[in-house]
Design a protein around this motif. Structure first.
Motif, PDB file in Angstrom:
ATOM      1  N   SER A  81       0.808  -1.222   0.000  1.00 43.75           N
ATOM      2  CA  SER A  81       0.000   0.000   0.000  1.00 43.75           C
ATOM      3  C   SER A  81       0.836   1.265   0.000  1.00 43.75           C
ATOM      4  CB  SER A  81      -0.927   0.019   1.227  1.00 43.75           C
ATOM      5  OG  SER A  81      -1.747  -1.122   1.252  1.00 43.75           O
ATOM      6  N   CYS A  82       2.121   1.178   0.347  1.00 44.36           N
ATOM      7  CA  CYS A  82       2.923   2.383   0.550  1.00 44.36           C
ATOM      8  C   CYS A  82       3.010   3.245  -0.697  1.00 44.36           C
ATOM      9  CB  CYS A  82       4.322   2.005   1.029  1.00 44.36           C
ATOM     10  SG  CYS A  82       4.378   1.485   2.746  1.00 44.36           S
ATOM     11  N   SER A  83       3.266   2.616  -1.845  1.00 41.30           N
ATOM     12  CA  SER A  83       3.389   3.398  -3.076  1.00 41.30           C
ATOM     13  C   SER A  83       2.064   4.063  -3.439  1.00 41.30           C
ATOM     14  CB  SER A  83       3.864   2.500  -4.221  1.00 41.30           C
ATOM     15  OG  SER A  83       2.954   1.426  -4.427  1.00 41.30           O
ATOM     16  N   PHE A  84       0.969   3.357  -3.190  1.00 40.82           N
ATOM     17  CA  PHE A  84      -0.355   3.931  -3.424  1.00 40.82           C
ATOM     18  C   PHE A  84      -0.591   5.138  -2.525  1.00 40.82           C
ATOM     19  CE2 PHE A  84      -4.741   4.051  -1.816  1.00 40.82           C
ATOM     20  CZ  PHE A  84      -5.409   4.422  -2.968  1.00 40.82           C
ATOM     21  N   ILE A  85      -0.227   5.009  -1.259  1.00 45.28           N
ATOM     22  CA  ILE A  85      -0.406   6.110  -0.305  1.00 45.28           C
ATOM     23  C   ILE A  85       0.459   7.298  -0.708  1.00 45.28           C
ATOM     24  CG2 ILE A  85      -0.051   6.809   2.099  1.00 45.28           C
ATOM     25  CD1 ILE A  85      -0.668   3.877   2.861  1.00 45.28           C
ATOM     26  N   GLY A  86       1.707   7.021  -1.110  1.00 43.53           N
ATOM     27  CA  GLY A  86       2.580   8.099  -1.543  1.00 43.53           C
ATOM     28  C   GLY A  86       2.016   8.848  -2.738  1.00 43.53           C
ATOM     29  N   SER A  87       1.478   8.107  -3.699  1.00 43.70           N
ATOM     30  CA  SER A  87       0.878   8.740  -4.874  1.00 43.70           C
ATOM     31  C   SER A  87      -0.328   9.590  -4.482  1.00 43.70           C
ATOM     32  CB  SER A  87       0.449   7.676  -5.886  1.00 43.70           C
ATOM     33  OG  SER A  87       1.558   6.933  -6.341  1.00 43.70           O
ATOM     34  N   ALA A  88      -1.136   9.083  -3.541  1.00 41.44           N
ATOM     35  CA  ALA A  88      -2.306   9.835  -3.077  1.00 41.44           C
ATOM     36  C   ALA A  88      -1.887  11.145  -2.430  1.00 41.44           C
ATOM     37  CB  ALA A  88      -3.109   8.983  -2.102  1.00 41.44           C
ATOM     38  N   PHE A  89      -0.831  11.108  -1.625  1.00 45.61           N
ATOM     39  CA  PHE A  89      -0.339  12.332  -1.001  1.00 45.61           C
ATOM     40  C   PHE A  89       0.149  13.323  -2.061  1.00 45.61           C
ATOM     41  CE2 PHE A  89       0.223  10.148   3.218  1.00 45.61           C
ATOM     42  CZ  PHE A  89      -0.541  11.049   3.945  1.00 45.61           C
ATOM     43  N   GLN A  90       0.861  12.835  -3.069  1.00 44.42           N
ATOM     44  CA  GLN A  90       1.358  13.723  -4.111  1.00 44.42           C
ATOM     45  C   GLN A  90       0.216  14.369  -4.880  1.00 44.42           C
ATOM     46  OE1 GLN A  90       3.973  10.880  -6.088  1.00 44.42           O
ATOM     47  NE2 GLN A  90       5.777  11.994  -5.351  1.00 44.42           N
ATOM     48  N   ASP A  91      -0.813  13.598  -5.185  1.00 43.85           N
ATOM     49  CA  ASP A  91      -1.968  14.136  -5.902  1.00 43.85           C
ATOM     50  C   ASP A  91      -2.662  15.224  -5.085  1.00 43.85           C
ATOM     51  OD1 ASP A  91      -1.435  12.405  -7.952  1.00 43.85           O
ATOM     52  OD2 ASP A  91      -2.963  10.924  -7.373  1.00 43.85           O
ATOM     53  N   GLN A  92      -2.864  14.923  -3.799  1.00 46.67           N
ATOM     54  CA  GLN A  92      -3.555  15.892  -2.955  1.00 46.67           C
ATOM     55  C   GLN A  92      -2.719  17.146  -2.751  1.00 46.67           C
ATOM     56  OE1 GLN A  92      -6.659  15.913  -1.784  1.00 46.67           O
ATOM     57  NE2 GLN A  92      -6.957  14.083  -3.027  1.00 46.67           N
ATOM     58  N   ALA A  93      -1.409  16.979  -2.596  1.00 48.53           N
ATOM     59  CA  ALA A  93      -0.530  18.137  -2.414  1.00 48.53           C
ATOM     60  C   ALA A  93      -0.562  19.030  -3.648  1.00 48.53           C
ATOM     61  CB  ALA A  93       0.899  17.668  -2.132  1.00 48.53           C
ATOM     62  N   LEU A  94      -0.619  18.407  -4.828  1.00 47.42           N
ATOM     63  CA  LEU A  94      -0.695  19.167  -6.074  1.00 47.42           C
ATOM     64  C   LEU A  94      -1.997  19.952  -6.162  1.00 47.42           C
ATOM     65  CD1 LEU A  94       0.803  19.728  -8.739  1.00 47.42           C
ATOM     66  CD2 LEU A  94      -0.413  17.780  -9.720  1.00 47.42           C
ATOM     67  N   LYS A  95      -3.100  19.320  -5.772  1.00 47.40           N
ATOM     68  CA  LYS A  95      -4.393  19.996  -5.809  1.00 47.40           C
ATOM     69  C   LYS A  95      -4.445  21.166  -4.829  1.00 47.40           C
ATOM     70  CE  LYS A  95      -7.286  16.125  -7.340  1.00 47.40           C
ATOM     71  NZ  LYS A  95      -8.437  15.260  -6.998  1.00 47.40           N
ATOM     72  N   LEU A  96      -3.863  20.963  -3.637  1.00 53.79           N
ATOM     73  CA  LEU A  96      -3.907  22.004  -2.605  1.00 53.79           C
ATOM     74  C   LEU A  96      -2.845  23.069  -2.810  1.00 53.79           C
ATOM     75  CD1 LEU A  96      -4.415  19.722   0.532  1.00 53.79           C
ATOM     76  CD2 LEU A  96      -6.134  21.121  -0.588  1.00 53.79           C
ATOM     77  N   GLY A  97      -1.824  22.760  -3.590  1.00 54.17           N
ATOM     78  CA  GLY A  97      -0.736  23.705  -3.788  1.00 54.17           C
ATOM     79  C   GLY A  97       0.166  23.834  -2.588  1.00 54.17           C
ATOM     80  N   VAL A  98       0.357  22.727  -1.850  1.00 55.02           N
ATOM     81  CA  VAL A  98       1.225  22.728  -0.664  1.00 55.02           C
ATOM     82  C   VAL A  98       2.291  21.645  -0.838  1.00 55.02           C
ATOM     83  CG1 VAL A  98      -0.602  23.562   0.849  1.00 55.02           C
ATOM     84  CG2 VAL A  98      -0.242  21.106   0.601  1.00 55.02           C
ATOM     85  N   PRO A  99       3.420  21.786  -0.148  1.00 56.91           N
ATOM     86  CA  PRO A  99       4.452  20.741  -0.224  1.00 56.91           C
ATOM     87  C   PRO A  99       3.916  19.411   0.291  1.00 56.91           C
ATOM     88  CG  PRO A  99       5.368  22.756   0.708  1.00 56.91           C
ATOM     89  CD  PRO A  99       3.892  22.957   0.630  1.00 56.91           C
ATOM     90  N   VAL A 100       4.260  18.328  -0.389  1.00 60.35           N
ATOM     91  CA  VAL A 100       3.764  17.012   0.001  1.00 60.35           C
ATOM     92  C   VAL A 100       4.281  16.610   1.382  1.00 60.35           C
ATOM     93  CG1 VAL A 100       5.665  15.779  -1.145  1.00 60.35           C
ATOM     94  CG2 VAL A 100       3.480  14.624  -0.779  1.00 60.35           C
ATOM     95  N   GLY A 101       5.485  17.052   1.743  1.00 57.27           N
ATOM     96  CA  GLY A 101       6.045  16.706   3.051  1.00 57.27           C
ATOM     97  C   GLY A 101       5.233  17.255   4.202  1.00 57.27           C
ATOM     98  N   ILE A 102       4.725  18.479   4.051  1.00 61.53           N
ATOM     99  CA  ILE A 102       3.899  19.094   5.097  1.00 61.53           C
ATOM    100  C   ILE A 102       2.546  18.389   5.177  1.00 61.53           C
ATOM    101  CG2 ILE A 102       2.684  21.209   5.743  1.00 61.53           C
ATOM    102  CD1 ILE A 102       4.992  22.793   4.583  1.00 61.53           C
ATOM    103  N   LEU A 103       1.966  18.091   4.021  1.00 59.34           N
ATOM    104  CA  LEU A 103       0.669  17.419   4.001  1.00 59.34           C
ATOM    105  C   LEU A 103       0.750  16.050   4.667  1.00 59.34           C
ATOM    106  CD1 LEU A 103      -2.275  17.434   2.951  1.00 59.34           C
ATOM    107  CD2 LEU A 103      -1.423  16.357   0.876  1.00 59.34           C
ATOM    108  N   SER A 104       1.753  15.248   4.312  1.00 60.03           N
ATOM    109  CA  SER A 104       1.872  13.902   4.888  1.00 60.03           C
ATOM    110  C   SER A 104       2.199  13.961   6.371  1.00 60.03           C
ATOM    111  CB  SER A 104       2.949  13.113   4.143  1.00 60.03           C
ATOM    112  OG  SER A 104       4.226  13.712   4.294  1.00 60.03           O
ATOM    113  N   ALA A 105       3.039  14.916   6.778  1.00 61.45           N
ATOM    114  CA  ALA A 105       3.404  15.037   8.192  1.00 61.45           C
ATOM    115  C   ALA A 105       2.194  15.353   9.053  1.00 61.45           C
ATOM    116  CB  ALA A 105       4.473  16.114   8.362  1.00 61.45           C
ATOM    117  N   ARG A 106       1.355  16.266   8.574  1.00 60.93           N
ATOM    118  CA  ARG A 106       0.170  16.632   9.346  1.00 60.93           C
ATOM    119  C   ARG A 106      -0.820  15.475   9.409  1.00 60.93           C
ATOM    120  NH1 ARG A 106      -2.053  22.632   8.928  1.00 60.93           N
ATOM    121  NH2 ARG A 106      -3.212  21.662  10.608  1.00 60.93           N
ATOM    122  N   THR A 107      -0.939  14.741   8.323  1.00 61.47           N
ATOM    123  CA  THR A 107      -1.872  13.615   8.304  1.00 61.47           C
ATOM    124  C   THR A 107      -1.414  12.503   9.240  1.00 61.47           C
ATOM    125  OG1 THR A 107      -2.374  14.121   5.988  1.00 61.47           O
ATOM    126  CG2 THR A 107      -3.059  11.978   6.808  1.00 61.47           C
TER     127      THR A 107
END
Length: 435
Positions: A81-107
């Protein structure tokens, strides 16, 4: 103004907002500044969960880590599941316009908080919570390895929920190489608050160990690692508590921890590290010998000067109650482990230094003398030489305190029996009638 109502309205708007009529040219620097401001706003004020619901239609389930790590869920986390989760974070970070590292850390921090809710122990995880957290941290490890996780943002988010954090959960961040204990403690904005939180939890952990909790091995391992960290940072060479504010953040935590230990009750202050592993003197395998000795010397000083309310006259009257067999086993065990690590020469030297420079608790001092003569035969000659120096100083300088100290030490050692120390009468004859 002549014309239709629509023209009148548009002219009014032009008059109110004259700068909006012309289309502004693209400015990369201004765009980046605006993006950074948006990120700061998101980190400080926005609810990430609510924001994800707003941008998804239908609501996004990709980043719901709490379901992915639920062992009983049909969407439970699996190794693939890890690669799937990573891709989901990247997609969401792109939509929100925020760094993926901050988004994943907060989640991850938000999910960790939910895992720690409703604890069955004050500081330890339940078996189910432990499994969930282990799965969550495996996801965090993957994100770290692929540069999709911000340690700094994670630490900031974790401390926002410190009242919900369990000590074992914080320790597992260190064990599973997500964030080290040192990095986590250094990231807290208020050092007094983090020290108070840490010692409150260490006290609770000691109580769990004393009551033989179901997860005793885990409790001891947690205690061992925290003690090792605090000892290594709080007792570095040339450490000075008065200058601790001028040094690094971790030294401040370690130095404050050093002071805090003295304010705990005796078993919690000096027994927590020594009792964590029954067959070892100290659980500090990663600490240098010099640092360890400074910690031991400091601990012995704290014991000997704890609550110095008794006078020498009180000691003379109650000395018989403080023999080795009548002293609490916890205290004699503590002395034995400290003295083994310090050696008899260093122990007697430190005992002498404390008596010369501090107000002491005579019960602690004399019970330590009893432990020395009973458990360490090589300390006999060292004590006799010390007493001889005290007597010589007393007669040469008319120093009454030295004479009183010498008599108390001899009386204490002599009551342990002739097999470990000469009788008081024999010592008196040799000292005053023989030479």
């Amino acid at each position: 103004v002549k014309g239709s109502p629509k023209k009148k309205a548009s002219l009014s708007l032009v008059w109110l907002f004259p700068g909006r009529v012309k289309r502004q040219k693209y400015n990369p620097e201004r765009g980046q500044k605006l993006k950074n401001s948006a990120v700061q706003l998101l980190r400080r004020h926005q609810s990430l969960s609510d924001l994800l619901l707003e941008v998804e239609d239908p609501p996004c389930e990709k980043l719901c880590l709490n379901r992915l790590i639920d062992c009983d869920s049909d969407k439970a986390y699996t190794d693939g599941s890890c690669s799937f989760i990573g891709s989901a974070f990247q997609d969401q970070a792109l939509k929100l316009g925020v760094p993926v590292g901050i988004l994943s850390a907060r989640t991850v921090a938000c999910t960790m908080k939910m895992v720690c809710e409703e604890p069955s122990h004050p500081v330890l995880l339940s078996t189910e919570q432990r499994k969930k957290l282990s799965s969550l941290l495996e996801i965090a490890q993957y994100l770290l390895a692929h540069s999709m996780f911000s340690r700094l943002s994670f630490c900031q988010e974790v401390w926002k929920a410190q009242n919900s954090l369990l000590l074992e959960a914080v320790w597992r961040l260190h064990v599973q190489s997500v964030v080290s204990l040192q990095e986590l403690l250094e990231s807290h904005p208020d050092k007094r608050t983090v020290v108070a939180w840490l010692f409150r939890n260490l006290r609770l952990l000691c109580q769990q160990i004393d009551t033989s909790c179901p997860y005793l091995d885990i409790a001891r391992a947690v205690l061992s690692d925290f003690v090792e960290l605090l000892v290594s940072q709080g007792f570095q060479e040339n450490s000075d508590l008065r200058r601790v504010e001028e040094t690094g953040t971790m030294s401040q935590v370690g130095g404050t921890a050093e002071q805090g230990a003295a304010r705990l009750s005796l078993p919690a202050a000096v027994g927590w590290g020594l009792r964590s592993r029954p067959h070892q003197a100290l659980p500090c395998g990663g600490v240098s010998a010099d640092v360890l000795k400074r910690f031991l010397s400091h601990t012995l000083t704290q014991v000997l000067t704890h609550s110095p309310v008794l006078k020498a006259s009180d000691a003379i009257q109650r000395q018989r109650e403080w023999s080795f067999v009548r002293t609490h086993p916890l205290l004699t065990t503590l002395y034995r482990r400290l003295l083994v690590m310090l050696s008899p020469e260093e122990s007697v030297g430190h005992l002498q230094e404390v008596l010369e420079t501090r107000e002491v608790n005579w019960q602690r001092v004399l019970s330590c003398v009893s432990t020395l003569v009973v458990c360490f035969p090589e300390a006999l000659q060292l004590l006799q030489d010390w007493v001889a120096r005290l007597m010589a100083h007393a007669f040469e300088s008319y120093h009454l305190d030295s004479m009183v100290t010498a008599f108390l030490i001899v009386r204490q050692a002599a009551q342990e029996g002739p097999s470990v120390f000469p009788s008081y009468a024999d010592w008196f004859k040799v000292s005053f009638l023989g030479s």
